[in-house]
Design a protein around this motif. Structure first.
Motif, mmCIF file in Angstrom:
data_model
loop_
_atom_site.group_PDB
_atom_site.id
_atom_site.type_symbol
_atom_site.label_atom_id
_atom_site.label_comp_id
_atom_site.label_asym_id
_atom_site.label_seq_id
_atom_site.Cartn_x
_atom_site.Cartn_y
_atom_site.Cartn_z
ATOM 1 N N GLY B 257 -3.734 -9.305 -1.330
ATOM 2 C CA GLY B 257 -3.639 -9.540 0.006
ATOM 3 C C GLY B 257 -2.604 -9.205 0.516
ATOM 4 N N ASP B 258 -1.558 -9.532 -0.287
ATOM 5 C CA ASP B 258 -0.072 -9.048 0.329
ATOM 6 C C ASP B 258 -0.143 -7.752 0.460
ATOM 7 N N TYR B 259 -0.126 -6.893 -0.316
ATOM 8 C CA TYR B 259 -0.246 -5.310 -0.377
ATOM 9 C C TYR B 259 -1.168 -4.811 0.981
ATOM 10 N N SER B 260 -2.240 -5.247 1.061
ATOM 11 C CA SER B 260 -3.391 -5.008 1.969
ATOM 12 C C SER B 260 -2.476 -5.258 3.383
ATOM 13 N N ALA B 261 -1.973 -6.325 3.661
ATOM 14 C CA ALA B 261 -1.320 -6.756 5.002
ATOM 15 C C ALA B 261 -0.353 -5.799 5.269
ATOM 16 N N LEU B 262 0.569 -5.421 4.266
ATOM 17 C CA LEU B 262 1.622 -4.600 4.253
ATOM 18 C C LEU B 262 1.478 -3.167 4.693
ATOM 19 N N PHE B 263 0.230 -2.679 3.915
ATOM 20 C CA PHE B 263 -0.142 -1.429 4.172
ATOM 21 C C PHE B 263 -0.636 -1.410 5.556
ATOM 22 N N SER B 264 -1.509 -2.446 6.004
ATOM 23 C CA SER B 264 -1.963 -2.407 7.439
ATOM 24 C C SER B 264 -0.860 -2.419 8.626
ATOM 25 N N THR B 265 0.087 -3.280 8.217
ATOM 26 C CA THR B 265 1.207 -3.508 9.243
ATOM 27 C C THR B 265 1.776 -2.022 9.393
ATOM 28 N N MET B 266 1.946 -1.228 8.170
ATOM 29 C CA MET B 266 2.854 -0.170 8.329
ATOM 30 C C MET B 266 1.755 1.111 8.535
ATOM 31 N N ALA B 267 0.487 0.913 8.862
ATOM 32 C CA ALA B 267 -0.579 2.031 8.970
ATOM 33 C C ALA B 267 -0.017 3.259 9.371
ATOM 34 N N GLY B 268 -0.344 4.260 8.473
ATOM 35 C CA GLY B 268 0.078 5.561 8.727
ATOM 36 C C GLY B 268 1.256 5.835 8.097
ATOM 37 N N MET B 336 -1.512 -5.219 -14.087
ATOM 38 C CA MET B 336 -1.784 -5.982 -13.059
ATOM 39 C C MET B 336 -1.170 -5.523 -11.749
ATOM 40 N N GLN B 337 -0.086 -4.990 -11.618
ATOM 41 C CA GLN B 337 0.598 -4.421 -10.522
ATOM 42 C C GLN B 337 -0.098 -3.445 -9.822
ATOM 43 N N MET B 338 -0.476 -2.395 -10.655
ATOM 44 C CA MET B 338 -1.533 -1.223 -10.113
ATOM 45 C C MET B 338 -2.805 -1.713 -9.580
ATOM 46 N N GLN B 339 -3.289 -2.674 -10.320
ATOM 47 C CA GLN B 339 -4.719 -3.232 -9.740
ATOM 48 C C GLN B 339 -4.596 -3.618 -8.531
ATOM 49 N N ALA B 340 -3.530 -4.470 -8.410
ATOM 50 C CA ALA B 340 -3.275 -5.295 -7.135
ATOM 51 C C ALA B 340 -3.150 -4.124 -5.715
ATOM 52 N N VAL B 341 -1.985 -3.214 -6.285
ATOM 53 C CA VAL B 341 -1.646 -2.319 -5.209
ATOM 54 C C VAL B 341 -2.964 -1.618 -4.898
ATOM 55 N N LEU B 342 -3.820 -1.178 -5.916
ATOM 56 C CA LEU B 342 -4.673 -0.109 -5.462
ATOM 57 C C LEU B 342 -5.963 -0.840 -4.716
ATOM 58 N N ALA B 343 -6.024 -2.339 -5.119
ATOM 59 C CA ALA B 343 -6.890 -3.065 -4.228
ATOM 60 C C ALA B 343 -6.638 -3.347 -2.948
ATOM 61 N N GLY B 344 -5.278 -3.434 -2.830
ATOM 62 C CA GLY B 344 -4.792 -3.704 -1.446
ATOM 63 C C GLY B 344 -4.802 -2.238 -0.835
ATOM 64 N N GLU B 354 -5.819 5.039 10.190
ATOM 65 C CA GLU B 354 -4.641 5.786 9.782
ATOM 66 C C GLU B 354 -4.893 5.783 8.135
ATOM 67 N N PRO B 355 -4.303 7.064 7.501
ATOM 68 C CA PRO B 355 -4.461 6.911 6.079
ATOM 69 C C PRO B 355 -3.385 5.690 5.396
ATOM 70 N N VAL B 356 -3.640 5.375 4.435
ATOM 71 C CA VAL B 356 -2.776 4.438 3.565
ATOM 72 C C VAL B 356 -1.958 5.365 2.791
ATOM 73 N N LEU B 357 -0.589 5.387 2.931
ATOM 74 C CA LEU B 357 0.319 6.147 1.969
ATOM 75 C C LEU B 357 0.859 5.223 1.291
ATOM 76 N N VAL B 358 0.510 5.370 0.230
ATOM 77 C CA VAL B 358 0.947 4.606 -0.872
ATOM 78 C C VAL B 358 2.003 5.335 -1.817
ATOM 79 N N GLU B 359 3.268 4.696 -2.040
ATOM 80 C CA GLU B 359 4.079 5.261 -3.136
ATOM 81 C C GLU B 359 4.352 4.439 -4.235
ATOM 82 N N VAL B 360 4.526 4.570 -5.536
ATOM 83 C CA VAL B 360 4.853 3.521 -6.436
ATOM 84 C C VAL B 360 5.859 4.119 -7.157
ATOM 85 N N MET B 361 7.033 3.539 -7.559
ATOM 86 C CA MET B 361 7.986 3.954 -8.167
ATOM 87 C C MET B 361 8.322 2.877 -9.323
ATOM 88 N N VAL B 362 8.931 3.432 -10.620
ATOM 89 C CA VAL B 362 9.299 2.815 -11.572
ATOM 90 C C VAL B 362 10.789 2.839 -11.673
#
Lengths: 528, 528
Positions: B257-268, B336-344, B354-362
């Motif tokens: 839910g958190d990620y989904s909301a964050l991605f939507s807020t930053m749409a595109g 667990m983290q990747m599951q949540a990011v991808l579901a979000g 707008e597209p969802v632009l996801v970046e993941v860094m380690v």
């Protein structure tokens, strides 16, 4: 490697089948080190009461102890002890360092106990399944035998055997064929081999192994006996000048004798004293009882002492208020140390014919301004001492290079010093961002998954740490062509690392006494 | 800098006296930042009950609290609080981070409180001489007024004033002349400006300041509420698979839910999620009471919990079992983290055009093998998700560069990633060998004695850390010409540092929301 193969090599040279250089090149330096640990006297013939995994080589005997505090107390009284625990963790590090050997019920080669034991050079037997520890009773069972704190025990970390009682140990020595081959090797190496010691006893051992000087005397080790520790604590905790001056006076007297004896033992060879390095809180009491005792001994209120302890506590002591930062913020510590070193040099120079070769170095620097600050004060004290008027005392000043920034700024720093001494332990910790003490929790998994080629605390990480060292040597020598270069971390006793350092053209390496022969041989094998 | 001078600059452009670029170049970025903190609403007209030194700018109001534990508890309940103490030390760091503002009786600009407050961006008033704290009673006196825990207080770290009650605060905003000048500046800068946020609320603030994406979402911040913390603790402390799987399931739901909301807020716009970074013990209970509570909530024996806590404790957590080391040794956390990011990302992509632009860094990598290990697992999960089949979700993978060794090995690492994000905080800590949390004890003396040119945690150390960054960019781009380069430490909000980074040709910087306008302006002033 057996002693026999060394003898065979010497015979081949005598028979003119091999040259001396061929003999030197054929000896396996890594295996030589196996001959250089204390071992059980073969005449003993005792039966082990249990066996586990020998995870750090060498034999050790001493009094059974169960806690870090007891181990530190015994060490301070000059007693050997075996730390017996179910398994070790970060809280046991100090106890492991104080113990002569370590015995655990759980864990294997890559356990916390195994990793730390090998790093600190302590014999360790791990994973003894018949061992159970009862901390409440301060006792343990090993098989069907019961031991209490203070009982005697012997372990052999080379084969994993555990023995009741204190068995006699044979100290490794150099002689016969080994001595001959090492003698030949000395003729064909360029870099000198020094040792890391603080006591006359260790210095003598190192000399018998062929050390050509002291490359690292950790000055804080001179405070480990109870009365010195109390004097040091008095100084650290003093709130007024008078109290502090009195504490410092006593500390200078203690150390002057130590330095004088060390300079005399090493007569005519360089002795490198590293200024105080660890954060001050490492010398303060920890447990309830010890805090109460210290408060009583120093005439402080327990509450006030606790407050002071809280103020000195650190979250990451490895990256904290230590090294040159202490010399700058507590100039009286620098002054106390230099007073003792100079008085010790004067005393030694009056009783020996060889010159006293004093080197002083400042640890954990990251900027040239830090070095300049300390050098100015040190130079003034040396000049005041009048010691340099004759040539009976020679003095040089240098710096540890053990932080990435010191490597990058080596050109600036080199202009302020006579020598660099690379501390590969701290440089590896900061370059990788790894605390050696905390690494065991993930290092085992890293080794299983092949993340590291090898353990960077054993063999220098040539591609990372090694590049920083090479860069610092190049920049340092460009700025100061007379700069002397030494290496004094754990890596300086590892054959693979020694070959790398020889390739960089270092002037000397400095390792623990038992590693000196390995270094002599490896450097001879590595000459360009 | 006053708003008036911005208005004058806009007027000059309108009158064709200045070009837009001249206007942009004339604004002082350092002073602009003073307009960007919360301030007291001028209409309030309240009288201060005390004044001290304003050592970290901005106004804050909240409930009086006296301990780190209480501050953390209030924060977890979404309450603002003011931490009131005699002076701060290392034990107070967590409390300071949890508090909205800090008030101390002792200390000045370079005190522990001042340094940490400025680093963490918390308003702080220090050295209030009429303040006395009574911890036993959980109360304090300020002048002739008494406050108990939970009473309301307001401080203004810009002028050092302290007020009773919660005064209304004005949030800084961009508009009028400031908005006009910043708009002009956007046209003449090359590097993008992103922000470091984790919540929708902060993301909206950053957007209003002109942020062009999220450069750092510290994923562990999503676990700060009490029920999430309990679920996280259940996972960390679970001893069997079933227990762990149940805990992880709950955690994935929260975060999706958190990620989904964050991605939507930053749409595109790009949203960069940094994988779990701190050592696990930072999330475990500390005090007696909290340990008892946690044991009860999780159905664990207190003794067993204490044993587990001891095993996870670290001597130098900053250099410990954290960052990529967690992803490798606890692969279930990565999963667990990747599951949540991808579901979000999936959820967000279904509700926005707008597209969802996801970046993941380690974080905290030191070798390319670490990066390869994580990338392989991440790539497999991304491929399995099927999200990339449409172009509604774009995914890229990168690494923090925040250890000296990562800079040296940037050529190897660059071949495994789409981007580098330099973490200047940890890179400065390891390059200098300084723990930011522990530095205040000597940093004040260093500043007095002129040892450092400036505080390297504020302005990037160009001669040391800067050389490492420049080397890493050069090696990284040589090995991977499409490599994107970002900067996301504290330095990324500092004008002098921003000029340096602009000179290195970085693609983006990422700073706290209130620093976004400063970065927009400085980068425009710095274009080559």
């Amino acid at each position: 490697m057996r002693r026999q193969s060394l003898e065979a090599a010497v015979d081949r040279v005598k028979a003119k089948v091999w040259t001396k250089q061929t003999a030197v090149s054929r000896v396996d330096a890594g295996r030589l080190s196996l001959l250089l640990h204390p071992s059980l006297k073969s005449s003993e013939g005792a039966s082990p009461i249990a066996t586990g995994l020998g995870v750090a080589p060498g034999a050790a005997s001493g009094l059974v102890t169960f806690t870090a505090e007891d181990a530190a107390r015994l060490r301070a009284r000059g007693k050997h002890c075996i730390l017996v625990v179910t398994e070790t963790g970060p809280a046991d590090i100090e106890g492991m360092k104080a113990a002569t050997g370590i015995l655990t019920a759980r864990g294997g080669m890559t356990s916390h106990a195994g990793v730390i034991a090998r790093i600190t050079g302590k014999p360790c037997v791990a994973g003894v399944r018949t061992l159970t520890v009862d901390l409440a009773e301060m006792s343990c069972r090993i098989g069907d035998r019961e031991f209490h704190a203070g009982d005697r025990l012997t372990i052999d970390g080379s084969d994993g055997c555990v023995y009741a009682g204190m068995l006699a140990l044979a100290q490794p020595h150099i002689g016969g064929a080994m001595g001959t081959v090492l003698g030949w090797s000395d003729a064909s190496r360029k870099a000198a081999v020094r040792t890391n010691v603080e006591t006359v006893e260790s210095a003598k051992t190192a000399l018998s192994f062929g050390a050509e000087g002291i490359g690292l005397a950790r000055s804080e080790h001179m405070f480990f006996s109870p009365e010195r520790m109390l004097a040091l604590r008095r100084m650290i905790l003093s709130e007024d000048e008078e109290d502090r001056s009195r504490a410092i006076g006593g500390l200078v007297d203690f150390q002057t004798g130590d330095y004088s004896a060390l300079f005399s033992t090493m007569a005519g060879m360089p002795v490198n004293v590293r200024l105080f390095d660890p954060p001050l809180h490492e010398f303060l009491p920890r447990g309830e009882e010890e805090i109460d005792d210290t408060a009583a001994s120093l005439g402080l209120a327990v509450r006030a002492l606790r407050l002071r302890l809280e103020r000195l506590a650190e979250i990451n002591p490895m990256l904290g208020h230590r090294g040159v930062r202490l010399a700058i913020t507590y100039p009286e510590i620098l002054q106390m140390q230099m007073q003792a070193v100079l008085a010790g040099a004067r005393a030694a120079s009056e009783t020996q014919s060889e010159p006293v070769l004093v080197e002083v170095m400042v640890p954990f620097v990251s900027t040239a301004t830090e070095v300049a600050f300390v050098r100015e004060r040190v130079d003034a004290m040396v000049a005041n001492s009048g010691l340099l008027r004759s040539d009976r005392v020679q003095f040089s000043f240098g710096t540890m290079i053990e932080l990435p920034r010191a490597c990058l700024r080596a050109g600036d720093i080199a202009q302020m010093v006579d020598f660099f001494s690379f501390g590969t332990n701290d440089l590896t910790q900061t370059t990788f961002g790894i605390s050696r003490d905390d690494a065991p929790t993930f290092l085992a998994a890293y080794q299983r998954k092949g993340i590291y080629d090898s353990d960077p605390f054993v063999s220098v990480d040539e591609k990372g740490v090694g590049e920083l060292i090479a860069m610092a040597i190049e920049r340092g020598r460009a700025a100061n062509p007379r700069l002397k270069i030494g290496i004094c971390g754990e890596n300086a006793g590892d054959p693979a690392s020694l070959r790398f350092f020889a390739g960089l053209g270092v002037d000397y390496v400095s390792c623990s006494p038992y590693r000196v022969p390995v270094a002599r041989l490896t450097l001879a094998q590595s000459r360009g």
